[in-house]
Design a protein around this motif. Structure first.
Motif, PDB file in Angstrom:
ATOM      1  N   SER A  41       0.711  -1.216  -0.032  1.00  0.00           N
ATOM      2  CA  SER A  41      -0.030  -0.106   0.007  1.00  0.00           C
ATOM      3  C   SER A  41       0.834   1.250   0.116  1.00  0.00           C
ATOM      4  N   ARG A  96      -2.562  -4.904  -6.883  1.00  0.00           N
ATOM      5  CA  ARG A  96      -3.755  -5.592  -6.035  1.00  0.00           C
ATOM      6  C   ARG A  96      -4.763  -5.928  -6.869  1.00  0.00           C
ATOM      7  N   LYS A  99      -3.820  -9.539  -7.940  1.00  0.00           N
ATOM      8  CA  LYS A  99      -3.657 -10.558  -6.924  1.00  0.00           C
ATOM      9  C   LYS A  99      -5.150 -10.767  -6.557  1.00  0.00           C
ATOM     10  N   GLU A 100      -6.025 -10.083  -6.488  1.00  0.00           N
ATOM     11  CA  GLU A 100      -7.453 -10.309  -6.465  1.00  0.00           C
ATOM     12  C   GLU A 100      -8.307 -11.383  -7.586  1.00  0.00           C
TER      13      GLU A 100
END
Length: 125
Positions: A41, A96, A99-100
């Motif tokens: 993040s 992100r 990855k999701e």
């Protein structure tokens, strides 16, 4: 998302950088992983420099961008220069999303396997 949107270069030097780059090359080619993704993040925080005469002493502090991520189970925090923020943010968002998507594919595969097993369970007798 195309690689051309990402401008940061991989210019680290030395033996460790070469080993990391080589392993990254193998994995990105083997699994079709986009090379520009970043984990973790990105956040804006403020810090005081400690100088009594600096404006930050009585205010919120100097703005500092931080990229936080995990490496081998250990948390890493890297300061990000202001001029990199837009590019790093896009790379973290893309990482992100990737990855999701991978997690969703894994779950779909498991669900399909379970459904197939239930469907074939009665046929084997």
């Amino acid at each position: 998302m195309s690689d051309s949107k990402f401008v940061l270069k991989d210019e680290a030097k030395g033996a460790l950088a070469a080993r990391i780059r080589q392993r990254k090359f193998v994995l990105t080619k083997q699994f079709g992983i986009p090379e520009y993704l970043l984990p973790g993040s990105l956040c804006l925080t403020h810090s005081r420099c400690g100088k009594k005469t600096c404006h930050c002493a009585g205010e919120q502090g100097h703005p500092v961008w931080l990229l936080t991520f995990m490496v081998q189970g250990k948390k890493r925090v890297e300061r990000i220069p202001q001029e990199w923020v837009q590019d790093v943010r896009r790379r973290v968002d893309a990482g992100r999303a990737f990855k999701e998507a991978v997690a969703e594919v894994f779950v779909a595969n498991a669900q399909l396997l379970a459904l197939w097993r239930r469907e074939t369970k009665g046929r084997r007798r």
